[in-house]
Design a protein around this motif. Structure first.
Motif, PDB file in Angstrom:
ATOM      1  N   ALA A  19       3.272  14.188   7.366  1.00 31.24           N
ATOM      2  CA  ALA A  19       2.445  13.829   6.209  1.00 31.24           C
ATOM      3  C   ALA A  19       2.974  14.469   4.935  1.00 31.24           C
ATOM      4  CB  ALA A  19       0.994  14.257   6.458  1.00 31.24           C
ATOM      5  N   GLN A  20       3.451  15.703   5.021  1.00 32.51           N
ATOM      6  CA  GLN A  20       4.003  16.359   3.840  1.00 32.51           C
ATOM      7  C   GLN A  20       5.279  15.667   3.376  1.00 32.51           C
ATOM      8  OE1 GLN A  20       4.529  20.595   4.136  1.00 32.51           O
ATOM      9  NE2 GLN A  20       5.327  20.781   2.059  1.00 32.51           N
ATOM     10  N   VAL A  21       6.123  15.264   4.314  1.00 36.63           N
ATOM     11  CA  VAL A  21       7.332  14.527   3.938  1.00 36.63           C
ATOM     12  C   VAL A  21       6.957  13.221   3.246  1.00 36.63           C
ATOM     13  CG1 VAL A  21       9.375  13.326   4.834  1.00 36.63           C
ATOM     14  CG2 VAL A  21       8.757  15.571   5.742  1.00 36.63           C
ATOM     15  N   LEU A  22       5.956  12.536   3.764  1.00 37.72           N
ATOM     16  CA  LEU A  22       5.505  11.294   3.133  1.00 37.72           C
ATOM     17  C   LEU A  22       5.053  11.539   1.697  1.00 37.72           C
ATOM     18  CD1 LEU A  22       3.555   9.822   6.165  1.00 37.72           C
ATOM     19  CD2 LEU A  22       5.512   8.726   5.062  1.00 37.72           C
ATOM     20  N   LEU A  23       4.341  12.640   1.475  1.00 34.99           N
ATOM     21  CA  LEU A  23       3.888  12.970   0.121  1.00 34.99           C
ATOM     22  C   LEU A  23       5.060  13.356  -0.771  1.00 34.99           C
ATOM     23  CD1 LEU A  23       0.639  15.048   0.843  1.00 34.99           C
ATOM     24  CD2 LEU A  23       0.798  12.665   0.124  1.00 34.99           C
ATOM     25  N   GLU A  24       5.969  14.166  -0.246  1.00 32.99           N
ATOM     26  CA  GLU A  24       7.131  14.586  -1.031  1.00 32.99           C
ATOM     27  C   GLU A  24       7.995  13.386  -1.433  1.00 32.99           C
ATOM     28  OE1 GLU A  24       8.202  17.504  -2.183  1.00 32.99           O
ATOM     29  OE2 GLU A  24       6.885  18.957  -1.184  1.00 32.99           O
ATOM     30  N   LYS A  25       8.115  12.416  -0.520  1.00 31.31           N
ATOM     31  CA  LYS A  25       8.940  11.244  -0.785  1.00 31.31           C
ATOM     32  C   LYS A  25       8.171  10.119  -1.473  1.00 31.31           C
ATOM     33  CE  LYS A  25      12.579  11.083   0.038  1.00 31.31           C
ATOM     34  NZ  LYS A  25      13.714  11.581  -0.796  1.00 31.31           N
ATOM     35  N   GLN A  26       6.878  10.358  -1.744  1.00 26.59           N
ATOM     36  CA  GLN A  26       6.046   9.373  -2.448  1.00 26.59           C
ATOM     37  C   GLN A  26       6.022   8.032  -1.714  1.00 26.59           C
ATOM     38  OE1 GLN A  26       7.479   9.297  -6.520  1.00 26.59           O
ATOM     39  NE2 GLN A  26       7.372  11.527  -6.709  1.00 26.59           N
ATOM     40  N   ILE A  27       5.838   8.119  -0.402  1.00 28.95           N
ATOM     41  CA  ILE A  27       5.795   6.930   0.439  1.00 28.95           C
ATOM     42  C   ILE A  27       4.341   6.585   0.744  1.00 28.95           C
ATOM     43  CG2 ILE A  27       6.511   5.934   2.643  1.00 28.95           C
ATOM     44  CD1 ILE A  27       8.691   8.173   2.739  1.00 28.95           C
ATOM     45  N   PRO A  28       3.841   5.447   0.319  1.00 30.96           N
ATOM     46  CA  PRO A  28       2.471   5.059   0.675  1.00 30.96           C
ATOM     47  C   PRO A  28       2.342   4.920   2.191  1.00 30.96           C
ATOM     48  CG  PRO A  28       3.351   3.652  -1.065  1.00 30.96           C
ATOM     49  CD  PRO A  28       4.504   4.439  -0.515  1.00 30.96           C
ATOM     50  N   PHE A  29       1.211   5.355   2.729  1.00 30.50           N
ATOM     51  CA  PHE A  29       1.020   5.241   4.172  1.00 30.50           C
ATOM     52  C   PHE A  29      -0.459   5.122   4.505  1.00 30.50           C
ATOM     53  CE2 PHE A  29       0.530   9.773   3.413  1.00 30.50           C
ATOM     54  CZ  PHE A  29      -0.414  10.200   4.334  1.00 30.50           C
ATOM     55  N   GLU A  30      -0.701   4.569   5.676  1.00 30.17           N
ATOM     56  CA  GLU A  30      -2.056   4.485   6.218  1.00 30.17           C
ATOM     57  C   GLU A  30      -2.170   5.489   7.354  1.00 30.17           C
ATOM     58  OE1 GLU A  30      -5.092   1.339   8.460  1.00 30.17           O
ATOM     59  OE2 GLU A  30      -3.085   0.692   7.827  1.00 30.17           O
ATOM     60  N   HIS A  31      -3.158   6.358   7.273  1.00 31.64           N
ATOM     61  CA  HIS A  31      -3.361   7.346   8.331  1.00 31.64           C
ATOM     62  C   HIS A  31      -4.264   6.755   9.400  1.00 31.64           C
ATOM     63  CE1 HIS A  31      -5.535  11.199   9.775  1.00 31.64           C
ATOM     64  NE2 HIS A  31      -4.459  10.996  10.503  1.00 31.64           N
ATOM     65  N   ILE A  32      -3.740   6.643  10.604  1.00 31.59           N
ATOM     66  CA  ILE A  32      -4.524   6.194  11.753  1.00 31.59           C
ATOM     67  C   ILE A  32      -4.914   7.443  12.542  1.00 31.59           C
ATOM     68  CG2 ILE A  32      -4.612   4.696  13.763  1.00 31.59           C
ATOM     69  CD1 ILE A  32      -4.113   3.208  11.149  1.00 31.59           C
ATOM     70  N   LEU A  33      -6.186   7.796  12.493  1.00 33.38           N
ATOM     71  CA  LEU A  33      -6.645   9.018  13.151  1.00 33.38           C
ATOM     72  C   LEU A  33      -6.596   8.857  14.672  1.00 33.38           C
ATOM     73  CD1 LEU A  33      -7.932  11.849  13.015  1.00 33.38           C
ATOM     74  CD2 LEU A  33     -10.163  10.720  12.962  1.00 33.38           C
ATOM     75  N   VAL A  34      -5.951   9.812  15.326  1.00 32.82           N
ATOM     76  CA  VAL A  34      -5.910   9.867  16.783  1.00 32.82           C
ATOM     77  C   VAL A  34      -6.757  11.059  17.211  1.00 32.82           C
ATOM     78  CG1 VAL A  34      -4.459  10.058  18.829  1.00 32.82           C
ATOM     79  CG2 VAL A  34      -3.585   8.885  16.794  1.00 32.82           C
TER      80      VAL A  34
END
Length: 217
Positions: A19-34
């Motif tokens: 998740a931190q890498v996604l934020l650092e790279k400014q990549i939109p994402f959908e979090h699917i809670l497991v």
């Protein structure tokens, strides 16, 4: 299609690193809670995504990938042109990055996981082997002594810029403080400075405060 991240709700573990890498790279994402407590990671449907029944997993437009280190590398390289550069692109810089990644995996992670296994993951009722913990702490301290020398010459483990190698340490090392094991900050000033820089990075602070949340809406 927006990238999907299958993970727990909090910043810890491999899911927090991804998740931190996604934020650092400014990549939109959908979090699917497991929900691990409900065993959702062991359902037949989830095992189709991760045959070992673990998190995190990503679904990038039908491309399924698991294991946080592999995911982080994939994201950093696919989206190299946006956000924070997290893997060097020049030959020597990449070699030093892979060197640091190997050290994290082979020298830092094993004693850390041994501590966590004794303290948190043993079956209920089994006593903690404090001798094993002490041995693992000593081994981890020895690794951090080497880090101390490296970090006296550069800001981060692979050079003067942060990389995903530094972030890999955030998966489980912060838990040590829960048990009063301050090895991450007591080894020396260089290691303490580095660890504080990694812990207080804005993306890390955001995840700690808010948990993992979708960013595509």
């Amino acid at each position: 299609m927006v990238l999907k991240l299958y993970a727990g709700p909090r910043a810890g573990g491999g899911g927090g690193v991804v998740a931190q890498v996604l934020l650092e790279k400014q990549i939109p994402f959908e979090h699917i809670l497991v929900d691990l407590g409900k065993g959702e990671h062991k359902t037949a449907e989830f095992l189709e995504k991760h045959p070992f029944g673990q998190v995190p997993v990503i679904d990038d437009d039908g491309f399924i990938l698991y294991e946080s280190r592999a995911i982080a590398r994939y994201l950093a390289e696919k989206y190299a042109g946006q956000g924070t550069p997290l893997i060097p692109t020049d030959l020597k810089g990449r070699a030093l990055f892979e060197q640091a990644a190997s050290v994290e995996f082979a020298d830092f992670n094993p004693p850390l996981l041994r501590i966590l296994t004794e303290k948190f993951r043993k079956p209920s009722g089994q006593p903690v082997d404090e001798v094993a913990v002490a041995e693992a702490v000593a081994q981890l301290s020895a690794t951090l002594q080497v880090y101390e020398g490296i970090l006296g010459k550069q800001k981060f483990l692979a050079g003067n810029e942060i990389t995903i190698v530094d972030m890999f340490h955030l998966a489980y090392a912060p838990i040590l403080r829960v048990e009063g094991i301050d090895v991450m900050t007591s080894t020396g000033p260089n290691t303490a400075r580095w660890w504080n820089d990694v812990l207080t990075r804005p993306t890390r602070v955001k995840l700690k405060e808010e948990g993992i949340k979708s960013t595509h809406v």
